[in-house]
Each structure stands twice: as C-alpha cells, then as structure tokens.
Design a protein around this motif. Structure first.
Motif, PDB file in Angstrom:
ATOM      1  N   GLY A  21      -3.754  -0.414  -0.512  1.00 35.25           N
ATOM      2  CA  GLY A  21      -5.021   0.270  -0.698  1.00 35.25           C
ATOM      3  C   GLY A  21      -5.429   0.543  -2.124  1.00 35.25           C
ATOM      4  N   ASP A  22      -4.648   0.084  -3.112  1.00 33.40           N
ATOM      5  CA  ASP A  22      -4.985   0.383  -4.512  1.00 33.40           C
ATOM      6  C   ASP A  22      -4.674  -0.839  -5.365  1.00 33.40           C
ATOM      7  N   PRO A  23      -5.553  -1.823  -5.411  1.00 34.93           N
ATOM      8  CA  PRO A  23      -5.279  -3.039  -6.200  1.00 34.93           C
ATOM      9  C   PRO A  23      -5.183  -2.775  -7.694  1.00 34.93           C
ATOM     10  N   ASP A  24      -5.879  -1.750  -8.194  1.00 33.51           N
ATOM     11  CA  ASP A  24      -5.801  -1.457  -9.632  1.00 33.51           C
ATOM     12  C   ASP A  24      -4.396  -1.009 -10.016  1.00 33.51           C
ATOM     13  N   THR A  25      -3.814  -0.105  -9.206  1.00 32.65           N
ATOM     14  CA  THR A  25      -2.444   0.331  -9.478  1.00 32.65           C
ATOM     15  C   THR A  25      -1.465  -0.820  -9.307  1.00 32.65           C
ATOM     16  N   GLN A  26      -1.749  -1.703  -8.366  1.00 31.10           N
ATOM     17  CA  GLN A  26      -0.899  -2.873  -8.179  1.00 31.10           C
ATOM     18  C   GLN A  26      -0.916  -3.751  -9.428  1.00 31.10           C
ATOM     19  N   ASP A  27      -2.088  -3.977  -9.993  1.00 36.34           N
ATOM     20  CA  ASP A  27      -2.169  -4.764 -11.223  1.00 36.34           C
ATOM     21  C   ASP A  27      -1.432  -4.067 -12.362  1.00 36.34           C
ATOM     22  N   TRP A  28      -1.494  -2.738 -12.391  1.00 33.64           N
ATOM     23  CA  TRP A  28      -0.792  -1.992 -13.446  1.00 33.64           C
ATOM     24  C   TRP A  28       0.712  -2.181 -13.320  1.00 33.64           C
ATOM     25  N   HIS A  29       1.232  -2.138 -12.091  1.00 35.69           N
ATOM     26  CA  HIS A  29       2.667  -2.351 -11.883  1.00 35.69           C
ATOM     27  C   HIS A  29       3.085  -3.757 -12.302  1.00 35.69           C
ATOM     28  N   VAL A  30       2.251  -4.733 -11.966  1.00 38.89           N
ATOM     29  CA  VAL A  30       2.554  -6.106 -12.368  1.00 38.89           C
ATOM     30  C   VAL A  30       2.579  -6.209 -13.891  1.00 38.89           C
ATOM     31  N   GLY A  31       1.660  -5.506 -14.558  1.00 40.36           N
ATOM     32  CA  GLY A  31       1.666  -5.492 -16.020  1.00 40.36           C
ATOM     33  C   GLY A  31       2.901  -4.841 -16.596  1.00 40.36           C
ATOM     34  N   VAL A  32       3.407  -3.776 -15.941  1.00 38.91           N
ATOM     35  CA  VAL A  32       4.643  -3.124 -16.395  1.00 38.91           C
ATOM     36  C   VAL A  32       5.824  -4.077 -16.267  1.00 38.91           C
ATOM     37  N   ILE A  33       5.875  -4.810 -15.163  1.00 38.13           N
ATOM     38  CA  ILE A  33       6.970  -5.764 -14.961  1.00 38.13           C
ATOM     39  C   ILE A  33       6.962  -6.828 -16.051  1.00 38.13           C
ATOM     40  N   GLU A  34       5.792  -7.317 -16.399  1.00 40.03           N
ATOM     41  CA  GLU A  34       5.706  -8.357 -17.432  1.00 40.03           C
ATOM     42  C   GLU A  34       5.974  -7.796 -18.818  1.00 40.03           C
ATOM     43  N   ALA A  35       5.415  -6.608 -19.130  1.00 42.40           N
ATOM     44  CA  ALA A  35       5.588  -6.041 -20.469  1.00 42.40           C
ATOM     45  C   ALA A  35       7.036  -5.658 -20.739  1.00 42.40           C
ATOM     46  N   ALA A  36       7.729  -5.156 -19.718  1.00 44.79           N
ATOM     47  CA  ALA A  36       9.120  -4.717 -19.886  1.00 44.79           C
ATOM     48  C   ALA A  36      10.122  -5.821 -19.602  1.00 44.79           C
ATOM     49  N   SER A  37       9.642  -7.035 -19.256  1.00 40.50           N
ATOM     50  CA  SER A  37      10.534  -8.156 -18.889  1.00 40.50           C
ATOM     51  C   SER A  37      11.525  -7.723 -17.809  1.00 40.50           C
ATOM     52  N   LEU A  38      10.984  -7.060 -16.790  1.00 46.29           N
ATOM     53  CA  LEU A  38      11.842  -6.527 -15.736  1.00 46.29           C
ATOM     54  C   LEU A  38      12.534  -7.625 -14.939  1.00 46.29           C
TER      55      LEU A  38
END
Length: 473
Positions: free
Chosen positions: A140-157
C-alpha cells in the motif's frame, strides 16, 4: 565489634555507578546513554569476556570456515617440526625427523579438503546469490518501497548480507549495525564471537538493548633495545546503546587483568548520540536455537571435517611417494657396495652380476584407490548430515535428469534454505530496514504509515503497514 554478614549487607552503601571519560577529561555517566554502569566499572573484565567459554566455542566453529583449524599443530605430515600459525617461510631442507613417533592427528594436513567453507558458500549462494536476493514489497505504499530499495542500493546491502550469511553460517551468530553518515546509510557486519549482549530489550525476539563488541588487534612495534620488531596487542571496544553508538580509544593489552576496566576513554570524534530509544544493531541467528547463539551449517561435523582433512593429506602423501618408488636390487650387498653410487634412469646401466636382478618396489594401485574411496565416502557422509547437495554437473547432464528429478534431489537442501531465508530475510534484512525507517521518520518528525483498503462500495478500511520480503529459493 564486627557486625554479622547479613547486617553488613543491609547497611552497606550501594556501589557507585561506573563512569568513563573522553580524551578531554570530561566525565560521562552510562545512564545518560540508556545503559547501566556495570559494564564500565572495575566489576567488568574485558579479558573474562574475551576468554569466555561461549567465545571459544564460536571461534572454534568459525575456524573451520576460515581454514585455520590446524594452524596450532607444530608438525608437518612428514613429522618434521614446523612453527605454529600460518607458515610464512619455506621449510628448511636440512630439518630432520623427530626421534619419537608423531600421531597422524597431531600433524598439520598438507592437502586439507576445506569442505566446511564449501558447505557455507553453497547455502549462501541459495539465499543471497545471483538471482536469489529476495524481492521487497511495501503493501500500500510504493513511495516507501522505493525508499527501501534505495537504502539497499546505497548501503550495498546485497554484498553485506552475503558476508553476514557466511559469518552466520560459520559460527551460528552474526549481527548487523547501521548508521546514517553524511546522508548515506552505512552498514557493518559483526561476528557473534566478538559480541556480548549486556542487556536485552526483548530476549524472546532477540532484540538487544546494549551490545558490546570487544576485539584485539595486533601491531608490530620497533624495539630500540632489541633492534627488532615486537608484536603488541590492543583492546578495541565499541558499544551500541538505546541512545548512542559509543566508540572507545584502543587500549594496550599488557597481559594483566588489574580490574582497571574503567580506564576506557570515550572517542568523542566517532561517538554518535541519536536518542532513538533502540540500539542500531540487529541480532541474527543462523538457525534458531534456545540460546542466543544459533546453529552453524555444519553443526556436529567438526571431528568429521578434521578427519577428512587428514584422510585427504594421507592419501595425497601416499600417492606422491608412489610416484618415486624404491629400487630393490637382488644381489650380494657387498657387491652393491663396491659398485659405488647407483644411478637411476634410462640412460644409465646397472650391473647386478649373475643371478641378480633389480626392480622397483611400488604401492599397489588398490591402496591408492582405497584412500580415494575413503575421502569420497567421508565427504558424502558430511554433506548428507548437513543436507548440502553438491552434485557433479557432468553426471547430472549425462544422466538427463528432469527438472522434477533435480528438485527431488535438492529437496533436503531446499528445506534448510527456507529456514535460512526466514532467519536472514524477515528476522534480519526486514528488521534492519524497518529499524532504519523508524529512526529516519522519527528524526524527520514523521508518523507511522497509514494504509487503507477500498472495497467496491468505496469504503476505506485501515490495514496494518507491512514490509514483505519474498525469498527466491
């Protein structure tokens, strides 16, 4: 007149809270960071924690993955004395064998199999390998989903989770800490053997409130008197508390435990007070267990793994020696002595006299084959006990096995992978992302996400905010 012990206990004043200082001499109370002072005063010993039974057990597990299990052995496979630890210089040619018999299990394997690393890496590839990293969805929250994906990429998770899985699979326990530095999320992986949980926020859910990381680092110093480098060791400490990430200056280990643990000096340049009410660290068990530490991938196979290393080395040694066989001369020993030095090779002639003969004494091929079969049988037994499938791709392709047949072969391993996906997915990666999101929203003054479902009549029904990870087994 002496008071009875129970009266002295009642009327004795309480112990003062342990305090610590920074490099400027400013004093800090541990309660200001949301923790008690027991881990900073003289009642807490770094050496006692570092030499605890729990840490020794976790390090023993991890040594099989790091291929250092046999480094303490001081004899080679030939029974020749060698220094302990990693060998950095070639072995002396003139070194003679000892006068006593050295048991095989006391010798350092020359060709260890290192199957423990293969087992861990194989499971890791099924959890976070190429094409297996879980997909993320915020309901129900695609914006927060995109933010999480950005965190994964920025932190090289993706890379950090692979390393976390390797460490967790090796010793059973791993932790992941995080911080926001200059607007970018930073993630760090920590081995469970270096961590001590001083206080739990939720013991059943394995949510720590105060975690201490204690390590020792070596340093080679120049000794002017001895005109040589000598190795010294430094204590390194870092704490995660509900209100701050604490860093301390490294402290020289003089080899003595004087109870002066209050001498830890806070490193203000790296310490960060966040006030989020929760420690910025996530505790992960490899496989669930009643204790705080999980179960490694090769639990209970330590003796078998050591035996496999030894069998592989003995079989290798026997095969190599068979390539240089012993010459047997059927002649009078006195005649052979008068003949001088024996030269071998097709361009040399050997005179043995009338009725004499010469032949090479070789090991039969059956002994070499027996050693190879033993290594193969021990390997298969360990893999079976660990539910780890490592098929030969040539054999599978030649047999023409169908996809259903391959899945049946992999079924025991897939069952274990499902457990690992839950441990490192929902209990690891998802919990880490939720914690980062909560702290960022709290810092920005935002509230929780409200999600609604709308039916055909246009009625809105609130639903729970949910972050879902879909593993790709």
């Amino acid at each position: 007149m002496h008071l009875p012990k129970f009266i002295r206990a009642v009327f004795s004043p309480p112990k003062a809270e342990g305090v610590f200082r920074d490099s400027n001499g400013d004093t800090y109370a541990p309660s200001g960071f949301g923790v008690s002072g027991t881990t900073f005063g003289p009642d807490w010993s770094s050496r006692a924690v570092f030499e605890s039974q729990r840490r020794r057990e976790l390090e023993w597990r991890r040594q099989h993955f790091e291929c250092t299990t046999h480094d303490a052995k001081t004899y080679s496979m030939d029974g020749i004395p060698i220094p302990a630890g990693v060998q950095t210089t070639p072995q002396f040619i003139g070194t003679s064998n000892p006068a006593i018999f050295i048991p095989l299990d006391a010798r350092r394997p020359s060709v260890p199999y290192r199957l423990a690393r293969t087992i861990v890496k194989r499971f890791t590839s099924r959890v976070f390998g190429v094409g297996h990293f879980p997909s993320l969805e915020v309901v129900g929250d695609p914006d927060t989903q995109d933010w999480h994906v950005g965190v994964i990429e920025a932190a090289s998770l993706d890379m950090h989770m692979i390393r976390a899985r390797d460490i967790g699979g090796a010793c059973g326990t791993v932790a992941i800490s995080w911080r926001i530095y200059e607007g970018v999320p930073k993630v760090q992986v920590h081995a469970g053997s270096n961590l001590e949980v001083a206080e739990w926020q939720d013991r059943e859910e394995l949510i720590p409130a105060h975690v201490i990381e204690l390590t020792r680092r070596p340093e080679d110093r120049w000794n002017k008197a001895k005109r040589a480098f000598e190795r010294v060791w430094w204590w390194c400490r870092r704490d995660w508390t509900p209100n701050a990430d604490l860093y301390f200056l490294d402290k020289l280990d003089d080899g003595k435990d004087k109870g002066d643990e209050a001498a830890w000096i806070l490193d203000r340049s790296r310490t960060f007070e966040h006030g989020d009410g929760e420690a910025h660290i996530v505790w992960i068990q490899n496989k669930p267990d009643e204790s705080i530490d999980g179960i490694p991938d090769y639990d209970g196979q330590y003796e078998a793994l050591d035996s496999l290393d030894l069998s592989s080395s003995v079989a290798h040694k026997g095969t190599v020696l068979n390539l240089d066989p012993t010459l047997v001369i059927q002649a009078d020993p006195e005649i052979v002595k008068r003949g001088g030095v024996i030269k071998k090779g097709s361009d040399n002639a050997l005179t043995v006299g009338e009725g004499g003969g010469a032949e090479y004494l070789e090991l039969s091929g059956s002994s070499v084959q027996a050693g190879t079969d033993l290594v193969s049988r021990e390997r298969s037994q360990i893999l079976e006990c660990c539910s780890c499938i490592v098929p030969d791709p040539n054999t599978v392709a030649a047999a023409g096995t169908s996809s259903l047949g391959i899945r049946l072969v992999y079924e025991p391993m897939l069952d274990e992978v499902k457990i690992l996906c839950t441990q490192y997915g929902q209990n690891g990666l998802a919990r880490l992302l939720r914690q980062i999101e909560r702290c960022v929203r709290r810092r920005l003054g935002g509230e929780g996400v409200e999600v609604y479902e709308v039916d055909a009549a246009g009625k809105e029904t609130p639903v729970a905010y949910e972050l879902k990870l879909e593993p790709k087994v």
